[in-house]
Enzyme design. Structure first.
Site, short mmCIF file in Angstrom:
data_model
loop_
_atom_site.label_atom_id
_atom_site.label_comp_id
_atom_site.label_asym_id
_atom_site.label_seq_id
_atom_site.Cartn_x
_atom_site.Cartn_y
_atom_site.Cartn_z
N SER A 41 -7.14 1.18 -26.06
CA SER A 41 -5.72 1.07 -26.43
C SER A 41 -5.38 -0.24 -27.14
O SER A 41 -4.32 -0.35 -27.75
CB SER A 41 -4.84 1.21 -25.19
OG SER A 41 -5.00 0.11 -24.32
N LYS A 118 -1.84 -5.18 -22.40
CA LYS A 118 -1.13 -4.79 -23.62
C LYS A 118 -0.57 -6.05 -24.27
O LYS A 118 -0.64 -7.15 -23.72
CB LYS A 118 0.03 -3.83 -23.31
CG LYS A 118 -0.32 -2.59 -22.52
CD LYS A 118 -1.07 -1.56 -23.34
CE LYS A 118 -1.39 -0.33 -22.51
NZ LYS A 118 -2.26 0.62 -23.23
#
Length: 277
Positions: A41, A118
């Site tokens: 991701s 993230k």
């Protein structure tokens, strides 16, 4: 006499082990936490198999600073709440400092408690939206410049044997998987790489207004990231409370392209001590 010496030697061994565990516990709780990248991701900033240490001193300490020990194979599931749950609930931090937009952050998922990594995109009070694949912050489009392509082999990756998604797909086993690469510059001047696979639902969203004491996160591999664009109750991350931050990721220590970090022959030679942009 020999029996007493043997007993004394055993006691010293036990003491040494206990002290070592205490030192390791303090190191992991207050200073740095090891983190192994399990998914794609955050490509191409972080690759599956990157190993790094998370700087826990960057934002101060909360319940999330306590370690979790999760080993499903042996039925071990000790969460930070099990150790420091008493410190949860007020959304504050001890010796706390504010994260900056663009930081790459490890945090506890608001629902599952698992560690995620993230990039911090939205600060409290910000309005965040995606329009046709372009990020808007407070109604202003961020600057995006084409930067060629990101290429990798279309094959299972990491311990979970995840297959990459490709902009030029479908790609056969062993073929070249290509994604468009761009450089995104956030309002505070932080520039970083993002990847684009194609047009999909997450390229167009409603406006997210970040609540006070919360943050909005997105993966750099925009079309292959479960992040704040989707509620934590429906498979995403949603808004992340301040107290859920674990620390900042600053540098990759080493990286393994194989199924285990112990397979040293699969280590990527160009990622030793690589600074995270």
């Amino acid at each position: 006499m020999a029996s007493e010496e043997k007993k004394g030697g055993l006691l010293e061994t036990v003491k040494t082990i206990v002290y070592a565990l205490l030192i390791a516990g303090v190191f992991r709780t207050f200073l740095f936490q090891p983190f192994w990248i399990p998914s794609g991701s955050m490509k191409d900033t972080l690759l599956i198999g990157d190993f790094l240490f998370v700087n826990k001193m960057a934002y101060g300490y909360s319940y999330a600073s306590c370690p979790s020990v999760i080993v499903p194979r042996f039925g071990i599931d000790i969460d930070a709440h099990d150790i420091c749950g008493w410190a949860d609930g007020d959304n504050t931090r001890l010796f706390g400092s504010e994260p900056k937009r663009g930081d790459v952050v490890v945090f506890r998922h608001p629902t599952t408690g698992r560690d995620f990594i993230k990039r911090l995109i939205g600060l409290p009070g910000d309005r965040i939206q995606m329009r046709n694949g372009i990020l808007y912050i407070n109604d202003q489009a961020v600057e995006v410049q084409p930067d060629g392509t990101f290429e990798e082999i279309a094959a299972p990756q990491g311990p979970q044997r995840l297959r990459p998604r490709c902009a030029n797909g479908p790609v056969g086993e062993g073929g070249i998987c290509i994604k468009d690469k761009l450089i995104e510059t956030l309002p505070n001047g932080v520039s970083h790489s993002i990847l684009n696979i194609g047009t999909q639902g997450s390229d167009n969203t409603g406006v997210f207004t970040v609540p006070e004491g919360n943050f909005f996160f997105m993966g750099d591999n925009r079309d292959n990231s479960s992040d704040s664009r989707v509620s934590s109750m429906t498979g995403g991350v949603g808004f992340v409370p301040y107290e859920n931050l674990v620390g900042r990721a600053d540098r990759v220590m080493f990286s393994s392209a194989g199924r285990s970090m112990l397979f040293f022959w699969t280590w990527r030679g160009d990622r030793f001590f690589k600074k995270i942009q």
